[in-house]
Write a protein that holds these residues in place. Structure first.
Motif, PDB file in Angstrom:
ATOM      1  N   ALA A  10       0.732  -1.171  -0.048  1.00 24.92           N
ATOM      2  CA  ALA A  10      -0.015  -0.039  -0.135  1.00 24.92           C
ATOM      3  C   ALA A  10       0.915   1.100   0.072  1.00 24.92           C
ATOM      4  O   ALA A  10       0.556   2.075  -0.738  1.00 24.92           O
ATOM      5  CB  ALA A  10      -0.994   0.050   1.072  1.00 24.92           C
ATOM      6  N   TYR A  11       2.136   0.946   0.727  1.00 26.84           N
ATOM      7  CA  TYR A  11       2.896   2.308   0.596  1.00 26.84           C
ATOM      8  C   TYR A  11       4.398   1.846   0.968  1.00 26.84           C
ATOM      9  O   TYR A  11       4.558   0.498   1.666  1.00 26.84           O
ATOM     10  CB  TYR A  11       2.303   3.359   1.786  1.00 26.84           C
ATOM     11  CG  TYR A  11       3.201   4.578   1.578  1.00 26.84           C
ATOM     12  CD1 TYR A  11       2.629   5.644   0.612  1.00 26.84           C
ATOM     13  CD2 TYR A  11       4.251   5.000   2.556  1.00 26.84           C
ATOM     14  CE1 TYR A  11       3.455   6.850   0.413  1.00 26.84           C
ATOM     15  CE2 TYR A  11       4.721   6.220   2.294  1.00 26.84           C
ATOM     16  CZ  TYR A  11       4.401   7.229   1.349  1.00 26.84           C
ATOM     17  OH  TYR A  11       5.111   8.326   1.183  1.00 26.84           O
ATOM     18  N   ARG A  31       0.327   5.233  14.298  1.00 22.93           N
ATOM     19  CA  ARG A  31       1.655   5.585  14.242  1.00 22.93           C
ATOM     20  C   ARG A  31       2.568   4.221  13.996  1.00 22.93           C
ATOM     21  O   ARG A  31       1.980   3.227  14.211  1.00 22.93           O
ATOM     22  CB  ARG A  31       2.033   6.236  15.390  1.00 22.93           C
ATOM     23  CG  ARG A  31       1.348   7.543  15.905  1.00 22.93           C
ATOM     24  CD  ARG A  31       1.860   8.618  15.073  1.00 22.93           C
ATOM     25  NE  ARG A  31       1.143  10.053  15.363  1.00 22.93           N
ATOM     26  CZ  ARG A  31       0.183  10.313  15.133  1.00 22.93           C
ATOM     27  NH1 ARG A  31      -0.745   9.654  14.427  1.00 22.93           N
ATOM     28  NH2 ARG A  31      -0.410  11.403  15.496  1.00 22.93           N
ATOM     29  N   LEU A  32       3.419   4.545  13.358  1.00 26.26           N
ATOM     30  CA  LEU A  32       4.482   3.460  12.828  1.00 26.26           C
ATOM     31  C   LEU A  32       5.773   3.885  13.350  1.00 26.26           C
ATOM     32  O   LEU A  32       6.338   5.055  12.867  1.00 26.26           O
ATOM     33  CB  LEU A  32       4.471   3.154  11.392  1.00 26.26           C
ATOM     34  CG  LEU A  32       5.751   2.293  10.846  1.00 26.26           C
ATOM     35  CD1 LEU A  32       5.279   0.756  11.278  1.00 26.26           C
ATOM     36  CD2 LEU A  32       5.732   2.222   9.258  1.00 26.26           C
ATOM     37  N   LEU A  33       6.525   3.036  14.192  1.00 25.50           N
ATOM     38  CA  LEU A  33       8.060   3.256  14.648  1.00 25.50           C
ATOM     39  C   LEU A  33       8.956   2.580  13.743  1.00 25.50           C
ATOM     40  O   LEU A  33       8.686   1.419  13.709  1.00 25.50           O
ATOM     41  CB  LEU A  33       8.057   2.942  16.274  1.00 25.50           C
ATOM     42  CG  LEU A  33       7.581   3.972  17.135  1.00 25.50           C
ATOM     43  CD1 LEU A  33       7.768   3.356  18.726  1.00 25.50           C
ATOM     44  CD2 LEU A  33       8.277   5.308  17.095  1.00 25.50           C
ATOM     45  N   THR A  34      10.009   3.251  13.253  1.00 26.47           N
ATOM     46  CA  THR A  34      11.218   2.325  12.492  1.00 26.47           C
ATOM     47  C   THR A  34      12.234   2.955  13.131  1.00 26.47           C
ATOM     48  O   THR A  34      12.503   3.958  13.446  1.00 26.47           O
ATOM     49  CB  THR A  34      11.034   2.895  11.246  1.00 26.47           C
ATOM     50  OG1 THR A  34      11.001   4.217  10.806  1.00 26.47           O
ATOM     51  CG2 THR A  34       9.627   2.443  10.581  1.00 26.47           C
ATOM     52  N   LEU A  46       0.368   7.222  10.130  1.00 25.58           N
ATOM     53  CA  LEU A  46      -0.097   6.088   9.162  1.00 25.58           C
ATOM     54  C   LEU A  46      -1.036   7.076   7.975  1.00 25.58           C
ATOM     55  O   LEU A  46      -1.295   6.598   6.872  1.00 25.58           O
ATOM     56  CB  LEU A  46      -0.418   5.003   9.705  1.00 25.58           C
ATOM     57  CG  LEU A  46       0.255   4.036  10.100  1.00 25.58           C
ATOM     58  CD1 LEU A  46      -0.252   2.661  10.530  1.00 25.58           C
ATOM     59  CD2 LEU A  46       1.623   3.613   9.129  1.00 25.58           C
ATOM     60  N   GLU A  47      -1.786   7.760   8.742  1.00 27.94           N
ATOM     61  CA  GLU A  47      -2.887   8.506   7.746  1.00 27.94           C
ATOM     62  C   GLU A  47      -2.310   9.320   6.571  1.00 27.94           C
ATOM     63  O   GLU A  47      -2.752   9.415   5.718  1.00 27.94           O
ATOM     64  CB  GLU A  47      -3.983   9.202   8.835  1.00 27.94           C
ATOM     65  CG  GLU A  47      -5.199   9.977   8.130  1.00 27.94           C
ATOM     66  CD  GLU A  47      -4.721  11.074   7.439  1.00 27.94           C
ATOM     67  OE1 GLU A  47      -5.384  11.597   6.484  1.00 27.94           O
ATOM     68  OE2 GLU A  47      -4.074  11.853   8.065  1.00 27.94           O
ATOM     69  N   GLN A 516      -7.018   3.083  10.759  1.00 29.80           N
ATOM     70  CA  GLN A 516      -6.879   2.382  12.051  1.00 29.80           C
ATOM     71  C   GLN A 516      -7.474   0.884  11.747  1.00 29.80           C
ATOM     72  O   GLN A 516      -7.131   0.006  12.749  1.00 29.80           O
ATOM     73  CB  GLN A 516      -7.221   3.016  13.215  1.00 29.80           C
ATOM     74  CG  GLN A 516      -6.368   4.316  13.676  1.00 29.80           C
ATOM     75  CD  GLN A 516      -6.765   5.082  14.450  1.00 29.80           C
ATOM     76  OE1 GLN A 516      -7.516   5.998  14.500  1.00 29.80           O
ATOM     77  NE2 GLN A 516      -6.235   4.720  15.592  1.00 29.80           N
ATOM     78  N   THR A 517      -8.600   0.811  11.029  1.00 27.93           N
ATOM     79  CA  THR A 517      -9.370  -0.571  11.219  1.00 27.93           C
ATOM     80  C   THR A 517      -8.814  -1.455  10.136  1.00 27.93           C
ATOM     81  O   THR A 517      -9.340  -2.617  10.022  1.00 27.93           O
ATOM     82  CB  THR A 517     -11.049  -0.347  11.027  1.00 27.93           C
ATOM     83  OG1 THR A 517     -10.999   0.693   9.981  1.00 27.93           O
ATOM     84  CG2 THR A 517     -11.525   0.563  12.183  1.00 27.93           C
ATOM     85  N   LYS A 518      -8.125  -0.988   9.334  1.00 28.34           N
ATOM     86  CA  LYS A 518      -7.534  -2.017   8.092  1.00 28.34           C
ATOM     87  C   LYS A 518      -6.513  -2.964   8.931  1.00 28.34           C
ATOM     88  O   LYS A 518      -6.153  -2.734   9.911  1.00 28.34           O
ATOM     89  CB  LYS A 518      -6.856  -1.128   7.022  1.00 28.34           C
ATOM     90  CG  LYS A 518      -7.888  -0.491   6.285  1.00 28.34           C
ATOM     91  CD  LYS A 518      -6.949   0.324   5.119  1.00 28.34           C
ATOM     92  CE  LYS A 518      -8.053   1.085   4.030  1.00 28.34           C
ATOM     93  NZ  LYS A 518      -7.402   1.738   2.808  1.00 28.34           N
TER      94      LYS A 518
END
Length: 536
Positions: A10-11, A31-34, A46-47, A516-518
């Motif tokens: 998706a991205y 949120r995504l932490l890397t 993420l949005e 968030q619900t995906k």
């Protein structure tokens, strides 16, 4: 019938200049932490797919990340440090969004550092955390998995437990935060050389209301240990010792990763070989006497019989006034089997003054006919004279090496990272062959292969399974708790990914809820990129 086209991410998140070693989808999929090999941490929204905070958390590679509540993040680096940061949603606008690829020399403000713990990182083993409060007190059935470091719907307890490798790389230490106290030690397995600890998982066993530690070792072994955390109730500062309740060797190569199902009934291991193994977690008794687990010297519950020559050297210097010599019969040879796997450092710690409490009488474990004052020391002191008592019933735990519940030969060596989804139905692995594979936790059958990266995948993670109603409940809980801190923190406290009613439009809230619900899967690779996939 034409074959379906290959799945596409998706991205793709770009901005790191070195390989991705850790990532985590946090704050209820908002949120995504890397974290990369140079110590940089990026918090992505993420949005919008844009960074909201970028800072260099460590001077060496990031080994792991997690979240604590709705305003704290935990990072673990190879600079021998575990750090806990305060990163509130309301403060995200104050941090730099300049990615590492834009230049490492630019100044980037760091979040407030709350705790820093020196740890051993020579064995590349990342930490694991869980909340100290029982999982049964948290919201259940809504896709929230507290034992994977997910933010709790309410602040049932501010305390967390963190498991890290010890300075002795075959042991594990468990600390309590925020007091930074060592509360438990998982000792090495004595009779088998498991090698050093390679992976660790700390979680609640809900049925027995216990906390267990799952460990993976260099020799292909995996073990489950039961913790005893009585020091908080008794006020003692002496760390307790964990008890081994399961041991298996499903792999011929070092264990690279492991994870457990949300209900703590099963756990899964992957290795440098091509095997994925499923294990059943033994169920501790609901009425377990934790006083027996307080010291590794207490071996009555393990039904361990020491050879006569070893008993002479390990006798307690203080013998009981009522020995049991004339009340026992010789134990059968079978009782001297492989029971000493969990008897870690019994000779070493029995002479330490700090653990002298383990030699107090343990009356509940003795027969009702035993005279008062006869305890563990009298049992050990009389062992060399071959006591003649009928042996106690065997323990519910087997400490012999057991076969795993199920194994799958995947034919793909080097499944570096493994993660179980919060509904317990799927597990995902990232491999050295650059593939992301999804398996059924029930059958261990391969369900999907995701291919985009050109180099090895080092870390993977699932997003939590959420719905709109559970998101609203969580948001209300977090907003209510955050109001208590507005005066001291200053400014408006925004819920995780939702925003206050006056801050974001209804359309944007709907967009964020859709994100968030995906059902997300994120994968970080050696190529420095992170792929985000939507799965079933």
């Amino acid at each position: 019938m034409a074959a379906l086209p290959p799945a596409q991410p998706a991205y793709i998140f770009r901005g790191h200049t070195s390989q991705i070693h850790a990532l985590r989808i946090v704050r209820h999929n908002s949120r995504l932490l890397t974290g990369d090999a140079d110590g940089w941490v990026v918090c992505w929204k993420l949005e919008s797919k844009r960074p909201v905070a970028v800072w260099r958390a460590h001077d060496a590679s990031i080994l792991g990340t997690a979240e604590w509540g709705f305003d704290k993040l935990i990072t673990h680096g190879r600079d021998n440090t575990l750090r806990i940061w305060q990163l509130r949603a309301a403060d995200e606008s104050t941090y730099s969004t300049l990615l590492p690829a834009d230049g490492p020399s630019a100044h980037r403000p760091k979040p407030w550092l709350l705790h820093a713990l020196p740890v051993n990182t020579l064995n590349f083993c990342a930490f694991s955390m869980c909340y100290e409060s029982p999982a049964v007190n948290r919201q259940q059935g809504d896709g929230i998995e507290p034992d994977r470091g997910r933010a709790p719907p309410t602040r049932v307890s501010e305390s967390i437990l963190v498991a890290v490798p010890s300075r002795d790389d075959k042991k594990i230490e468990v600390y309590r935060f925020p007091d930074e106290k060592l509360v438990s030690i998982v000792p090495r397995v004595q009779t088998i050389d498991t090698g050093m600890v390679m992976a660790v998982k700390l979680l609640h066993h809900q049925l027995s209301n216990s906390i267990i530690v799952i460990a993976g070792y260099e020799g292909g072994f995996t073990a489950v240990h039961l913790l005893h955390l009585s020091s908080q109730k008794t006020g003692k500062s002496i760390p307790e010792f964990a008890k081994l309740i399961y041991l298996s060797q499903p792999h011929t190569q070092p264990v690279l990763s492991l994870d457990a199902s949300p209900d703590a009934k099963m756990f899964f291991t992957s290795s440098a070989d091509a095997v994925i193994a499923a294990h059943r977690i033994p169920e501790p008794p609901l009425d377990i006497d934790h006083s027996v687990l307080a010291s590794p010297n207490n071996r009555i519950d393990n039904k361990i019989v020491t050879p006569p020559e070893a008993q002479t050297s390990t006798q307690s210097p203080q013998k009981s006034s009522t020995p049991l010599t004339n009340q026992a019969t010789p134990l059968p040879p079978a009782a001297t089997g492989s029971g000493d796997l969990c008897s870690s450092e019994a000779p070493t710690h029995s002479s330490q003054p700090a653990l002298s409490f383990s030699k107090k009488p343990i009356s509940p474990l003795l027969p009702s006919s035993t005279t008062p004052g006869a305890g563990l020391s009298s049992l050990l002191s009389s062992a060399s004279s071959q006591p003649k008592t009928k042996p106690s019933p065997p323990s519910v735990f087997s400490t012999a090496v057991q076969p795993p519940y199920k194994t799958a030969q995947t034919k793909h060596a080097g499944q570096q990272s493994l993660c179980v989804r919060s509904d317990g139905r799927l597990l995902v692995t990232g491999g050295w062959d650059s593939r992301v594979r999804i398996y059924s936790t029930k059958s261990l059958k391969e369900l999907a292969v995701l291919k985009w990266h050109k180099e090895g995948v080092y870390t993977v993670d699932f997003g939590a399974i959420l719905d709109v109603s559970s998101l609203q409940e969580v948001t209300n809980d977090i907003s209510r708790d955050a109001k208590d801190d507005i005066t001291s923190q200053g400014g408006e406290v925004l819920p995780q990914g939702h925003g206050a009613a006056s801050g974001l439009s209804r359309l944007q809230r709907q967009r964020e809820e859709q994100i968030q619900t995906k059902h997300w899967v994120a994968a970080g690779s050696k190529d420095g990129k992170v792929s985000l996939w939507e799965v079933f």
